[in-house]
Design a protein around this motif. Structure first.
Motif, PDB file in Angstrom:
ATOM      1  N   ARG A  40      -7.201   3.421   7.630  1.00 23.71           N
ATOM      2  CA  ARG A  40      -6.855   1.994   7.625  1.00 23.71           C
ATOM      3  C   ARG A  40      -7.312   1.300   6.352  1.00 23.71           C
ATOM      4  NH1 ARG A  40     -10.040  -0.316  12.233  1.00 23.71           N
ATOM      5  NH2 ARG A  40     -11.096   1.673  12.189  1.00 23.71           N
ATOM      6  N   VAL A  41      -8.302   1.907   5.701  1.00 28.98           N
ATOM      7  CA  VAL A  41      -9.001   1.197   4.632  1.00 28.98           C
ATOM      8  C   VAL A  41      -8.070   0.759   3.488  1.00 28.98           C
ATOM      9  CG1 VAL A  41      -9.778   3.250   3.349  1.00 28.98           C
ATOM     10  CG2 VAL A  41     -11.167   1.185   3.335  1.00 28.98           C
ATOM     11  N   GLU A  42      -7.075   1.590   3.194  1.00 28.05           N
ATOM     12  CA  GLU A  42      -6.171   1.249   2.081  1.00 28.05           C
ATOM     13  C   GLU A  42      -5.385  -0.032   2.389  1.00 28.05           C
ATOM     14  OE1 GLU A  42      -2.527   3.207  -0.420  1.00 28.05           O
ATOM     15  OE2 GLU A  42      -3.821   4.563   0.727  1.00 28.05           O
ATOM     16  N   LYS A  43      -4.864  -0.112   3.619  1.00 22.48           N
ATOM     17  CA  LYS A  43      -4.093  -1.285   4.038  1.00 22.48           C
ATOM     18  C   LYS A  43      -4.995  -2.529   4.112  1.00 22.48           C
ATOM     19  CE  LYS A  43      -0.540  -3.442   5.956  1.00 22.48           C
ATOM     20  NZ  LYS A  43       0.596  -3.857   5.130  1.00 22.48           N
ATOM     21  N   VAL A  44      -6.207  -2.328   4.594  1.00 23.17           N
ATOM     22  CA  VAL A  44      -7.172  -3.433   4.676  1.00 23.17           C
ATOM     23  C   VAL A  44      -7.457  -3.967   3.271  1.00 23.17           C
ATOM     24  CG1 VAL A  44      -9.602  -3.991   5.184  1.00 23.17           C
ATOM     25  CG2 VAL A  44      -8.257  -2.698   6.846  1.00 23.17           C
TER      26      VAL A  44
END
Lengths: 140, 154
Positions: free
Chosen positions: A41-45
């Motif tokens: 998720r970190v990339e989208k966050v």
């Protein structure tokens, strides 16, 4: 995060920006709250966080320009609220990067952002709309 | 003696709940010991007050009420209290308290608030005697929220 028509100020540019902010924060919260592992998720966050950092500044600038234009008497106080939020977002983003993209910090940030944005649009910004409406009534 | 902040805190809480959560059926009553349930876990948030009045207000948000509040704001389901929920409620407590300070400034009472501080599960704080100590229970359609207002005049 649900946009409501009663949040509208009656100024097209500002209303569109508010709706965009609500959509972006909703997407941000949805990604943040999903059960997918953090690493996925970190990339989208990060992408949404970066967008918001810039968009918030643009939106606040446009709002302040409008307030100046109409001679809003609480301009200085409103601008301070904006400045404090921009500073907070920048501080969190910088700490988030320093800490190596810590999920706990983002959860705390998103919770505060959600409540802050609803209050700001539903309460603080409505004072601007009230000022405009009052002016219209008095002019009649 | 009447706590001078009781009415401002009730009014501010009612207004914020109405605006942010669309809650309209809101009432208050003095908080009695029998109203404090030890069974339901709570989020306890302290906001310090400094200036002409000094002390603190402690918000006690029961678990189910907290989850419901965050659901209304986000449009998403929440099943547990976590960092997101606690932070959102900390901001609500901050907004209510900030609004009270604005009301007081109109009355030429100059106070400021400190950042929200999350307390332990019981919400216990240090034992100091204050000039005014009162509790209120704010009742809404999604549950109650308790406030303890503790302060000294300068």
């Amino acid at each position: 995060m649900i946009w409501k028509d009663r949040y509208k100020l009656g100024v097209t540019l500002i209303d569109e920006q508010h709706q965009e902010l609500f959509t972006r924060v909703s997407d941000f919260v949805e990604v943040l709250r999903s059960s997918v592992p953090w690493e996925q998720r970190v990339e989208k966050v990060n992408e949404t966080l970066n967008f918001m950092k810039d968009y918030v500044v643009t939106h606040f600038h446009d709002e302040e320009k409008y307030q100046k234009q109409i001679g809003y008497p609480e301009f200085a106080a409103h601008k301070k609220i904006h400045n404090d939020m921009v500073k907070y977002v920048a501080e969190v983003a910088s700490q988030y990067e320093r800490d190596g993209y810590n999920e706990q910090l983002m959860q705390q940030f998103a919770g505060k952002l959600l409540a802050w944005l609803i209050n700001h649009v539903a309460s603080e910004d409505q004072k601007v709309a009230d000022f405009v409406r009052k002016g219209v009534v008095e002019d009649e | 003696m009447n706590n001078p902040l009781y009415a401002p805190f009730f009014n501010a809480t009612r207004d914020v709940f109405k605006l942010m959560l669309d809650l309209s059926n809101i009432s208050d009553k003095p908080l009695l010991d029998k109203d404090v349930s030890a069974q339901d876990s709570k989020i306890n948030i302290e906001i310090g007050i400094i200036g002409d009045l000094q002390g603190k207000v402690i918000y006690h948000f029961p678990k189910q009420t907290s989850l419901e509040m965050v659901k209304i704001m986000s449009g998403m389901e929440f099943s547990e209290i976590d960092d997101f929920v606690t932070s959102a409620l900390g901001e609500i407590a901050n907004i209510i308290s900030g609004n009270v300070m604005s009301t007081l400034s109109v009355q030429k009472i100059s106070c400021d608030i400190l950042s929200p501080h999350i307390l332990n599960e019981t919400g216990d704080t240090t034992e100091i005697n204050y000039e005014f100590e009162s509790g209120m229970q704010i009742c809404t359609d999604i549950g109650s929220v308790d406030l303890n207002i503790i302060l000294n005049t300068k």
